[in-house]
Design a protein around this motif. Structure first.
Motif, PDB file in Angstrom:
ATOM      1  N   MET A 123      -0.228  10.038   5.943  1.00 57.69           N
ATOM      2  CA  MET A 123      -1.291   9.175   6.450  1.00 57.69           C
ATOM      3  C   MET A 123      -2.445   9.087   5.458  1.00 57.69           C
ATOM      4  O   MET A 123      -2.992   7.997   5.207  1.00 57.69           O
ATOM      5  CB  MET A 123      -1.804   9.711   7.784  1.00 57.69           C
ATOM      6  N   ALA A 124      -2.832  10.223   4.897  1.00 57.66           N
ATOM      7  CA  ALA A 124      -3.950  10.245   3.954  1.00 57.66           C
ATOM      8  C   ALA A 124      -3.631   9.416   2.711  1.00 57.66           C
ATOM      9  O   ALA A 124      -4.489   8.674   2.199  1.00 57.66           O
ATOM     10  CB  ALA A 124      -4.277  11.685   3.565  1.00 57.66           C
ATOM     11  N   ARG A 125      -2.421   9.537   2.205  1.00 59.26           N
ATOM     12  CA  ARG A 125      -2.033   8.783   1.014  1.00 59.26           C
ATOM     13  C   ARG A 125      -2.011   7.276   1.285  1.00 59.26           C
ATOM     14  O   ARG A 125      -2.488   6.479   0.468  1.00 59.26           O
ATOM     15  CB  ARG A 125      -0.660   9.267   0.526  1.00 59.26           C
ATOM     16  N   LEU A 126      -1.466   6.888   2.425  1.00 60.54           N
ATOM     17  CA  LEU A 126      -1.402   5.464   2.747  1.00 60.54           C
ATOM     18  C   LEU A 126      -2.785   4.891   3.029  1.00 60.54           C
ATOM     19  O   LEU A 126      -3.084   3.743   2.674  1.00 60.54           O
ATOM     20  CB  LEU A 126      -0.477   5.258   3.947  1.00 60.54           C
ATOM     21  N   HIS A 127      -3.627   5.675   3.668  1.00 61.84           N
ATOM     22  CA  HIS A 127      -4.975   5.216   4.005  1.00 61.84           C
ATOM     23  C   HIS A 127      -5.826   5.025   2.755  1.00 61.84           C
ATOM     24  O   HIS A 127      -6.600   4.055   2.652  1.00 61.84           O
ATOM     25  CB  HIS A 127      -5.647   6.207   4.947  1.00 61.84           C
ATOM     26  N   ALA A 294      -6.559   5.681  11.977  1.00 57.11           N
ATOM     27  CA  ALA A 294      -5.722   5.015  12.974  1.00 57.11           C
ATOM     28  C   ALA A 294      -5.751   3.498  12.780  1.00 57.11           C
ATOM     29  O   ALA A 294      -4.711   2.820  12.897  1.00 57.11           O
ATOM     30  CB  ALA A 294      -6.190   5.381  14.375  1.00 57.11           C
ATOM     31  N   ALA A 295      -6.925   2.954  12.450  1.00 62.52           N
ATOM     32  CA  ALA A 295      -7.062   1.513  12.283  1.00 62.52           C
ATOM     33  C   ALA A 295      -6.257   0.990  11.102  1.00 62.52           C
ATOM     34  O   ALA A 295      -5.856  -0.190  11.085  1.00 62.52           O
ATOM     35  CB  ALA A 295      -8.533   1.142  12.118  1.00 62.52           C
ATOM     36  N   THR A 296      -5.998   1.839  10.111  1.00 63.44           N
ATOM     37  CA  THR A 296      -5.185   1.449   8.963  1.00 63.44           C
ATOM     38  C   THR A 296      -3.814   0.934   9.398  1.00 63.44           C
ATOM     39  O   THR A 296      -3.217   0.060   8.752  1.00 63.44           O
ATOM     40  CB  THR A 296      -5.009   2.641   8.002  1.00 63.44           C
ATOM     41  N   PHE A 297      -3.341   1.475  10.508  1.00 60.75           N
ATOM     42  CA  PHE A 297      -1.997   1.137  10.956  1.00 60.75           C
ATOM     43  C   PHE A 297      -1.992   0.225  12.191  1.00 60.75           C
ATOM     44  O   PHE A 297      -0.984   0.113  12.873  1.00 60.75           O
ATOM     45  CB  PHE A 297      -1.212   2.430  11.225  1.00 60.75           C
ATOM     46  N   ARG A 300      -0.294  -2.654  10.309  1.00 62.63           N
ATOM     47  CA  ARG A 300       0.557  -2.192   9.205  1.00 62.63           C
ATOM     48  C   ARG A 300       1.468  -1.124   9.767  1.00 62.63           C
ATOM     49  O   ARG A 300       1.007  -0.183  10.413  1.00 62.63           O
ATOM     50  CB  ARG A 300      -0.326  -1.628   8.089  1.00 62.63           C
ATOM     51  N   VAL A 301       2.743  -1.242   9.534  1.00 62.72           N
ATOM     52  CA  VAL A 301       3.708  -0.288  10.092  1.00 62.72           C
ATOM     53  C   VAL A 301       3.474   1.101   9.506  1.00 62.72           C
ATOM     54  O   VAL A 301       3.340   1.260   8.278  1.00 62.72           O
ATOM     55  CB  VAL A 301       5.150  -0.744   9.806  1.00 62.72           C
TER      56      VAL A 301
END
Length: 446
Positions: A123-127, A294-297, A300-301
């Motif tokens: 999650m941290a990397r994708l965010h 949480a809003a990042t996804f 976005r899947v």
């Protein structure tokens, strides 16, 4: 079905492959049952569980409320896929978010702590769109591929080379300072300066997250000096780095708080939990995320999932567990246990035994660090000792168990981690047994 100790032991030796063990060199005790803070074998030998098994049975064995919740949930719906909404899962998530810091309202459920940490770094990397993860040398984050890479202790060695992008740092440890500090305040200042410099050398724009155990668990029960976690939060904010709090061991009452990091009024971006959330009655872990992550996804899947994410039996036991914590005052009980019983008793024990270098901890989370020489602080057994080199420590642990107390030990430390609701009398009796057994350690002092 009736089980007996002979068949249990025989089947274990014939068919069970045990973790972290040379299989031919172990002889596991066959445990027949447990209640409260006690476990017993098939021969009727009783042990006070001062390890809470693996620091997870925070409400003790066989708590009737948790057992009833699991039974009732099994009658309603024994299992369901994670793509459905489920009442037990929804309520567990609501209650967990309710006890988390403000601004953390979403929970991703896992099967345990290792996969919680795996998903947190994903999650941290994708965010952030960054790759590097900073973790401490004195740490344990799990045994799956990414989690064992982030782990600092020698258990990671056999898995190397492993996941790229992990950079290690030294956290505060005033008793064995890597920074030659002379006070906790100085240790805090120098540990933060070290971390700040490391971020500079690695390139802050490359760092997705710093993962920490707010109170280090198996690698020392290391309580950070005041100001350290606040300073880390400020560093992360300055550089847009996510702060991940691994609360798998320290959370849910173990340190006298819902989450240990709340003791210092620090809000991380991600909290990983497991163990004490339901005392391990059914495997359960998870990640609590900030609203921003949480809003990042939202559109976005999120590329992750598990078949048993938010299993209804596990979530039902978590709902019941949080209810018990509130109704029985478990957080207060853990704090009182540490402040009024364990802490004072260990301090007195340290005065009596030259083999005790330091005692430290809080709540129901303590360690006795053994030494061969108080002046030099030479470890009682060498770092990562095995075989004959580890025998002095093994002898101390064996003496404690002979006196009816089951403890967890790591390197040159004995950990004192009973269930958070253990009676004061039981804890005092357990500590008295350890006090007696430390005579074995004292005999090795020159």
């Amino acid at each position: 079905m009736y089980w007996n100790g002979t068949d249990t032991a025989a089947n274990d030796r014939a068919h069970v492959f045990h973790s972290w063990s040379a299989q031919a060199l172990i002889n596991p005790v066959a445990i027949a049952g447990g209640e409260g803070s006690w476990i017993w074998d098939f021969d009727g030998n009783r042990y006070l569980d001062f390890s809470s098994q693996l620091m997870n049975v925070n409400l003790g064995h066989g708590h009737p409320t948790l057992v009833a919740a699991i039974q009732e949930a099994a009658g309603r719906l024994a299992t369901i896929g994670p793509f459905h909404a489920n009442a037990d899962r929804s309520e567990a998530a609501r209650l967990i978010a309710d006890v988390a810091p403000d601004g953390m309202n979403k929970v991703f459920f896992t099967n345990g702590g290792a996969d919680a940490n795996e998903n947190a770094i994903r999650m941290a990397r994708l965010h952030t769109g960054r790759h590097k993860i900073l973790s401490a040398h004195r740490s344990y984050h799990g045994a799956t591929a990414g989690a064992i890479t982030m782990t600092g202790d020698p258990r990671r060695w056999a898995s190397e080379p492993s996941m790229p992008g992990v950079v290690r740092f030294f956290g505060p440890y005033p008793y064995r300072s890597s920074f030659h500090s002379e006070s906790p305040e100085q240790e805090c200042e120098r540990a933060l300066a070290h971390l700040d410099e490391l971020v500079m050398f690695e390139g802050a724009h490359n760092v997705a997250a710093i993962i920490i155990e707010p109170v280090v668990g198996t690698n020392g029960i290391l309580v950070p000096p005041d100001g350290y976690l606040v300073g880390m939060r400020e560093l992360c904010d300055r550089h847009g780095i996510m702060m991940i709090s691994d609360e798998v061991m320290a959370g849910f009452g173990r340190c006298g708080e819902w989450f240990a990091i709340q003791r210092w009024d620090v809000t991380p971006d991600l909290i990983c939990f497991a163990k004490g959330v339901n005392s391990g009655y059914v495997p359960l872990g998870g990640v609590i995320m900030s609203d921003a992550i949480a809003a990042t996804f939202d559109e976005r899947v999120y590329p992750g999932g598990l078949t048993y994410s938010g299993h209804p039996l596990a979530c039902a036991s978590a709902v019941a567990s949080i209810g018990v914590f509130r109704e029985e005052g478990t957080l207060h009980a853990a704090r009182t246990l540490g402040d009024d019983v364990i802490g004072p008793e260990l301090e007195a024990m340290a005065e009596r035994h030259p083999s005790v270098g330091e005692v430290r901890g809080l709540g129901a989370f303590w360690a006795i660090e053994l030494v061969r020489d108080r002046a030099t602080r030479e470890m009682y057994v060498p770092y990562n000792a095995a075989g004959d080199a580890a025998k002095p420590m093994n002898d101390v642990v064996a003496a404690i168990k002979e006196l009816g107390v089951w403890v967890f030990a790591h390197f040159n430390r004995i950990h004192i981690t009973p269930p958070c609701n253990t009676s004061h009398d039981d804890v005092r009796n357990g500590l008295a047994a350890i006090d007696k057994a430390l005579e074995v350690a004292d005999a090795h002092i020159a």
